[in-house]
Design an enzyme around this catalytic site. Sequence first.
Site, PDB file in Angstrom:
ATOM      1  N   CYS A  21       0.844  -1.214   0.000  1.00 48.67           N
ATOM      2  CA  CYS A  21       0.000   0.000   0.000  1.00 48.67           C
ATOM      3  C   CYS A  21       0.875   1.260   0.000  1.00 48.67           C
ATOM      4  O   CYS A  21       1.735   1.425  -0.852  1.00 48.67           O
ATOM      5  CB  CYS A  21      -0.971  -0.058   1.177  1.00 48.67           C
ATOM      6  SG  CYS A  21      -2.327   1.143   1.056  1.00 48.67           S
ATOM      7  N   ASP A  24      -8.381  -5.756  -5.949  1.00 47.26           N
ATOM      8  CA  ASP A  24      -8.006  -4.737  -4.963  1.00 47.26           C
ATOM      9  C   ASP A  24      -9.013  -3.590  -5.051  1.00 47.26           C
ATOM     10  O   ASP A  24      -9.147  -2.953  -6.096  1.00 47.26           O
ATOM     11  CB  ASP A  24      -6.590  -4.252  -5.295  1.00 47.26           C
ATOM     12  CG  ASP A  24      -6.066  -3.210  -4.319  1.00 47.26           C
ATOM     13  OD1 ASP A  24      -6.831  -2.754  -3.450  1.00 47.26           O
ATOM     14  OD2 ASP A  24      -4.878  -2.861  -4.436  1.00 47.26           O
ATOM     15  N   HIS A  57      -6.654  -6.466  -1.625  1.00 48.71           N
ATOM     16  CA  HIS A  57      -5.538  -5.557  -1.324  1.00 48.71           C
ATOM     17  C   HIS A  57      -4.562  -6.152  -0.322  1.00 48.71           C
ATOM     18  O   HIS A  57      -3.349  -6.056  -0.498  1.00 48.71           O
ATOM     19  CB  HIS A  57      -6.098  -4.234  -0.787  1.00 48.71           C
ATOM     20  CG  HIS A  57      -5.057  -3.182  -0.573  1.00 48.71           C
ATOM     21  ND1 HIS A  57      -4.422  -2.550  -1.612  1.00 48.71           N
ATOM     22  CD2 HIS A  57      -4.532  -2.648   0.567  1.00 48.71           C
ATOM     23  CE1 HIS A  57      -3.559  -1.664  -1.137  1.00 48.71           C
ATOM     24  NE2 HIS A  57      -3.599  -1.712   0.194  1.00 48.71           N
TER      25      HIS A  57
END
Length: 419
Positions: free
Chosen positions: A234, A328, A362
């Site tokens: 991230c 994601d 994600h």
Amino acid sequence: MVQLIVTPETALADEPICIRATGLNPFQVVTFTASLTDEKGKLFQSRAFYKANEAGNVDLDQAAALGGDYVGVHPMGLFWSLKPVNPFRRLLKQDVMNSPFYIQLDIFDSLLLEDSPKIHPKASQMIERWFSGPGLQRIPVRNGRVRGAFFLPPGEGPFPGVIDLFGGIGGLIEFRASLLASHGFGVLALAYFAYEDLPRSLLEVDLEYFEEAANMLLHHPQIQRSGIGVISVCKGAEIGLAMAIHLEQVAATICINGTNAVHETPCKYRDLVISPIPHQKEYTQIHVSGALNFRRIKGDPRDEVNQQSVLPVEKARGHILFIVGEKDECLNSKAYAEQAMEQLKSHGRSNGTLLSYPGAGHLIEPPYSPLCFASWNPFLSRPFLWGGDIRSHAAAQEHSWREIQKFLRCHLAPSRSKL
């Protein structure tokens, strides 16, 4: 007599185990359940329905689940299908050294569609899932500005050195670092905001802080001097990519569901300041669950107005592994990774690899971790959407963890060749 046999009963959290039941009636339908209470007292549960064979046995390595939280042959399905009883909880191990996750496995001799205190299991087994292997050391780090925890395997080394970065929830997250160190790496779980005396919120990314951490790791007597690795996710992956470009100490970088440009907060290194692509929060969507979907709020790095924020990935000295989940819901991570790969190719570089997983969300974490589809974020008033399909996500975690270790071992070897 019904028996539940688990081998081994104690193992690392990323290691598979074998689960069998014996002593059932031939072709009897049974329910397997798993339950785990985390360190905050929150309960996670899973269940699956199986049919015994003609000998009255069920072996999860071979038998297919007929229903429940998953269907088909999935020996570790009871683990990766664990879900919180209270929605929007993320399963995170905090104390990785002193206690395992205890998982209670039960078998019921009927189809158990709902929990009932009147029904007792025919057999039970408590197992331990550890995040630290035998002899692993955890060393708190307060060195100059650097804050984190350093995990050192047993033995003299020298070991490949890795910095582990998480994303926008801040703080210090150690479970991936301790597991990786349990497989022979020296790993620094690095905090960079919302921890101890670090800034409460992330207002800018100063790469000199990360360079200080890299130098500290490289100068440790039990770490190889040939360069360090970075594993990141991230916002951490955005930083990891910037480290790969600007820090000569970085030889191998893993970017899990990150971006190829600087977003929201400026990134600086010495006299260089990279201005960010601002968020466009008016594009926020609200999922049917009530969780916020921020996937569309990030400006497109391909737009002419955003070119100053695109990271010059072609300048990276080491190798880069992009890992993306195609479901994601936090970032358009596949597109970002493809843009970075195209940028490398256009400059004649071949030091990038892309692993793209259909159905994965994600939060791609070590194997057998349950899918976290959405969870609370300490900086938001609503849960945050991460995305992913449970079975595909589990498969992605299992495959990518093997590839991560192979990648780091290959490119952090002392004899690695220069690009």
